[in-house]
Design a protein around this motif. Structure first.
Motif, PDB file in Angstrom:
ATOM      1  N   LEU A   1       0.840  -1.334  -0.018  1.00 47.49           N
ATOM      2  CA  LEU A   1       0.039   0.031   0.028  1.00 47.49           C
ATOM      3  C   LEU A   1       0.865   1.267   0.010  1.00 47.49           C
ATOM      4  O   LEU A   1       1.039   1.902   1.124  1.00 47.49           O
ATOM      5  N   PRO A   2       1.519   1.530  -1.121  1.00 49.16           N
ATOM      6  CA  PRO A   2       2.739   2.715  -1.275  1.00 49.16           C
ATOM      7  C   PRO A   2       1.987   3.999  -0.964  1.00 49.16           C
ATOM      8  O   PRO A   2       2.738   4.771  -0.722  1.00 49.16           O
ATOM      9  N   HIS A   3       0.908   4.247  -1.219  1.00 55.00           N
ATOM     10  CA  HIS A   3       0.163   5.471  -1.115  1.00 55.00           C
ATOM     11  C   HIS A   3      -0.760   5.741   0.073  1.00 55.00           C
ATOM     12  O   HIS A   3      -1.124   6.978   0.598  1.00 55.00           O
ATOM     13  N   LEU A   4      -0.539   4.697   1.170  1.00 58.80           N
ATOM     14  CA  LEU A   4      -1.334   4.687   2.344  1.00 58.80           C
ATOM     15  C   LEU A   4      -0.579   5.856   3.171  1.00 58.80           C
ATOM     16  O   LEU A   4       0.321   6.042   3.536  1.00 58.80           O
ATOM     17  N   LYS A   5      -1.732   6.773   3.704  1.00 58.35           N
ATOM     18  CA  LYS A   5      -1.123   7.982   4.310  1.00 58.35           C
ATOM     19  C   LYS A   5      -1.830   8.128   5.835  1.00 58.35           C
ATOM     20  O   LYS A   5      -1.401   8.546   7.003  1.00 58.35           O
ATOM     21  N   GLU A   6      -3.173   7.481   5.889  1.00 52.72           N
ATOM     22  CA  GLU A   6      -4.076   7.345   7.185  1.00 52.72           C
ATOM     23  C   GLU A   6      -4.452   6.129   7.573  1.00 52.72           C
ATOM     24  O   GLU A   6      -5.115   5.510   6.730  1.00 52.72           O
ATOM     25  N   LEU A   7      -3.912   5.587   8.437  1.00 50.48           N
ATOM     26  CA  LEU A   7      -4.311   4.389   9.131  1.00 50.48           C
ATOM     27  C   LEU A   7      -4.896   4.493  10.590  1.00 50.48           C
ATOM     28  O   LEU A   7      -4.334   4.963  11.634  1.00 50.48           O
ATOM     29  N   ASP A   8      -6.408   4.212  10.544  1.00 54.17           N
ATOM     30  CA  ASP A   8      -7.118   4.377  11.838  1.00 54.17           C
ATOM     31  C   ASP A   8      -7.679   2.959  12.483  1.00 54.17           C
ATOM     32  O   ASP A   8      -8.366   2.583  11.800  1.00 54.17           O
ATOM     33  N   LEU A   9      -6.954   2.600  13.328  1.00 56.31           N
ATOM     34  CA  LEU A   9      -7.215   1.231  14.288  1.00 56.31           C
ATOM     35  C   LEU A   9      -7.810   1.552  15.574  1.00 56.31           C
ATOM     36  O   LEU A   9      -7.756   0.786  16.311  1.00 56.31           O
ATOM     37  N   SER A  10      -8.497   2.840  15.781  1.00 59.08           N
ATOM     38  CA  SER A  10      -8.957   3.189  17.019  1.00 59.08           C
ATOM     39  C   SER A  10     -10.128   2.445  17.291  1.00 59.08           C
ATOM     40  O   SER A  10     -10.867   1.751  16.542  1.00 59.08           O
ATOM     41  N   SER A  11     -10.559   2.216  18.644  1.00 53.72           N
ATOM     42  CA  SER A  11     -11.643   1.715  19.379  1.00 53.72           C
ATOM     43  C   SER A  11     -11.900  -0.060  18.892  1.00 53.72           C
ATOM     44  O   SER A  11     -12.747  -0.283  18.445  1.00 53.72           O
ATOM     45  N   ASN A  12     -10.892  -0.661  18.799  1.00 59.86           N
ATOM     46  CA  ASN A  12     -10.852  -2.138  18.789  1.00 59.86           C
ATOM     47  C   ASN A  12     -10.444  -2.574  20.159  1.00 59.86           C
ATOM     48  O   ASN A  12     -10.506  -2.012  20.944  1.00 59.86           O
ATOM     49  N   SER A  13      -9.689  -3.972  19.977  1.00 56.13           N
ATOM     50  CA  SER A  13      -9.545  -4.493  21.152  1.00 56.13           C
ATOM     51  C   SER A  13      -7.915  -4.963  20.907  1.00 56.13           C
ATOM     52  O   SER A  13      -7.760  -6.435  21.455  1.00 56.13           O
ATOM     53  N   ILE A  14      -7.263  -4.383  20.280  1.00 50.85           N
ATOM     54  CA  ILE A  14      -5.870  -4.722  19.951  1.00 50.85           C
ATOM     55  C   ILE A  14      -4.938  -4.943  20.930  1.00 50.85           C
ATOM     56  O   ILE A  14      -4.899  -3.908  21.765  1.00 50.85           O
ATOM     57  N   VAL A  15      -4.316  -5.870  21.139  1.00 47.81           N
ATOM     58  CA  VAL A  15      -3.360  -6.309  22.565  1.00 47.81           C
ATOM     59  C   VAL A  15      -2.122  -5.954  21.995  1.00 47.81           C
ATOM     60  O   VAL A  15      -1.262  -5.943  22.602  1.00 47.81           O
ATOM     61  N   ARG A  16      -1.798  -6.374  20.565  1.00 42.02           N
ATOM     62  CA  ARG A  16      -0.394  -6.019  20.095  1.00 42.02           C
ATOM     63  C   ARG A  16      -0.390  -5.631  18.622  1.00 42.02           C
ATOM     64  O   ARG A  16      -1.200  -5.838  17.987  1.00 42.02           O
ATOM     65  N   LEU A  17       0.844  -4.853  18.534  1.00 40.53           N
ATOM     66  CA  LEU A  17       0.754  -4.489  16.999  1.00 40.53           C
ATOM     67  C   LEU A  17       1.940  -5.224  16.377  1.00 40.53           C
ATOM     68  O   LEU A  17       2.977  -5.809  17.165  1.00 40.53           O
ATOM     69  N   PRO A  18       2.145  -5.570  15.144  1.00 42.00           N
ATOM     70  CA  PRO A  18       3.395  -6.042  14.716  1.00 42.00           C
ATOM     71  C   PRO A  18       4.681  -5.176  14.666  1.00 42.00           C
ATOM     72  O   PRO A  18       4.671  -4.054  14.937  1.00 42.00           O
ATOM     73  N   GLU A  19       5.823  -5.820  14.072  1.00 40.85           N
ATOM     74  CA  GLU A  19       7.001  -4.954  14.278  1.00 40.85           C
ATOM     75  C   GLU A  19       7.032  -4.126  12.765  1.00 40.85           C
ATOM     76  O   GLU A  19       7.909  -3.255  12.593  1.00 40.85           O
ATOM     77  N   THR A  20       6.089  -4.666  11.818  1.00 41.22           N
ATOM     78  CA  THR A  20       6.042  -3.772  10.682  1.00 41.22           C
ATOM     79  C   THR A  20       4.576  -3.974  10.216  1.00 41.22           C
ATOM     80  O   THR A  20       4.054  -5.017  10.193  1.00 41.22           O
ATOM     81  N   PHE A  21       4.133  -3.004   9.689  1.00 43.00           N
ATOM     82  CA  PHE A  21       2.912  -3.080   8.936  1.00 43.00           C
ATOM     83  C   PHE A  21       2.925  -3.646   7.431  1.00 43.00           C
ATOM     84  O   PHE A  21       2.033  -4.167   6.964  1.00 43.00           O
ATOM     85  N   GLY A  22       4.059  -3.638   7.035  1.00 48.22           N
ATOM     86  CA  GLY A  22       4.406  -4.123   5.531  1.00 48.22           C
ATOM     87  C   GLY A  22       5.198  -3.507   4.741  1.00 48.22           C
ATOM     88  O   GLY A  22       5.441  -2.414   5.243  1.00 48.22           O
ATOM     89  N   ASN A  23       5.480  -3.984   3.731  1.00 45.78           N
ATOM     90  CA  ASN A  23       6.444  -3.156   2.513  1.00 45.78           C
ATOM     91  C   ASN A  23       5.729  -2.306   2.224  1.00 45.78           C
ATOM     92  O   ASN A  23       4.393  -2.059   1.958  1.00 45.78           O
TER      93      ASN A  23
END
Length: 193
Positions: free
Chosen positions: A93-115
């Motif tokens: 997703l080379p053009h991704l500028k805004e990522l909103d993960l609010s108001s979930n139940s996320i307990v961990r995030l990865p070391e990278t979102f990706g290439n």
């Protein structure tokens, strides 16, 4: 001229609708019951720039679920049932500028979102269950300008040290805004070595 916005809000969908117009650039899928995104869900809409999946029942994504969205700029996944994000979920997703993960139940995030996610300028993880965040993830987002962290049960122990160092560097570089508003840290006795 055909509309480039597909308004699919409040329709009771349980999956991404098939047969959307291929020229669609804005896809509004909020307030449905979508619980999973399959690998080929967006094959027919390669020109999407804005995808709003807020207020659904998403808990997981198939590997490569977003990979066909090379022009995507805004991805809204707020108010879902997501517990964790796999490494490289948002690859290609080379053009991704805004990522909103609010108001979930996320307990961990990865070391990278990706290439190719280095163009993200806004990241929101407000109102989740995060206790720590890897510094390497934040460092993989060099264009980050807005970070929203509030209302997570951060643990104040050695695991948060990398986040502290990153925040100091972020503020030193004069980035526009970050919010730890109402961020609280539970003290956890431990020895850092």
């Amino acid at each position: 001229m055909a509309s480039k916005t597909a308004d699919c809000k409040n329709r009771g969908f349980t999956e991404i609708p098939a047969h959307l117009p291929p020229e669609t650039q804005i896809l509004q899928l909020q307030n449905n019951r979508i619980w999973r995104i399959n690998q080929n869900a967006f094959t027919g809409t390669p020109l999407l720039k804005i995808l709003d999946l807020s207020n659904n029942s998403l808990s997981s994504f198939a590997p490569g679920a977003f990979q066909k969205l090379r022009y995507l700029q805004v991805l809204n996944l707020t108010r879902n049932l997501i517990h964790y994000i796999e490494n490289k979920t948002f690859s290609f997703l080379p053009h991704l500028k805004e990522l909103d993960l609010s108001s979930n139940s996320i307990v961990r995030l990865p070391e990278t979102f990706g290439n190719s996610t280095g163009n993200i300028t806004l990241l929101s993880v407000k109102h989740n269950k995060l206790q720590k965040m890897e510094r390497v993830l934040l460092e993989s987002l060099p264009n980050l300008k807005v970070v929203l962290f509030k209302d997570n049960p951060w643990l104040c122990n050695c695991n948060v040290f990398g986040l502290k160092l990153w925040l100091e560097s972020f503020l030193y570089r004069g980035k526009e805004f970050f919010s730890l508003h109402t961020m609280y840290m539970r003290t956890q006795p431990s020895k850092c070595s």
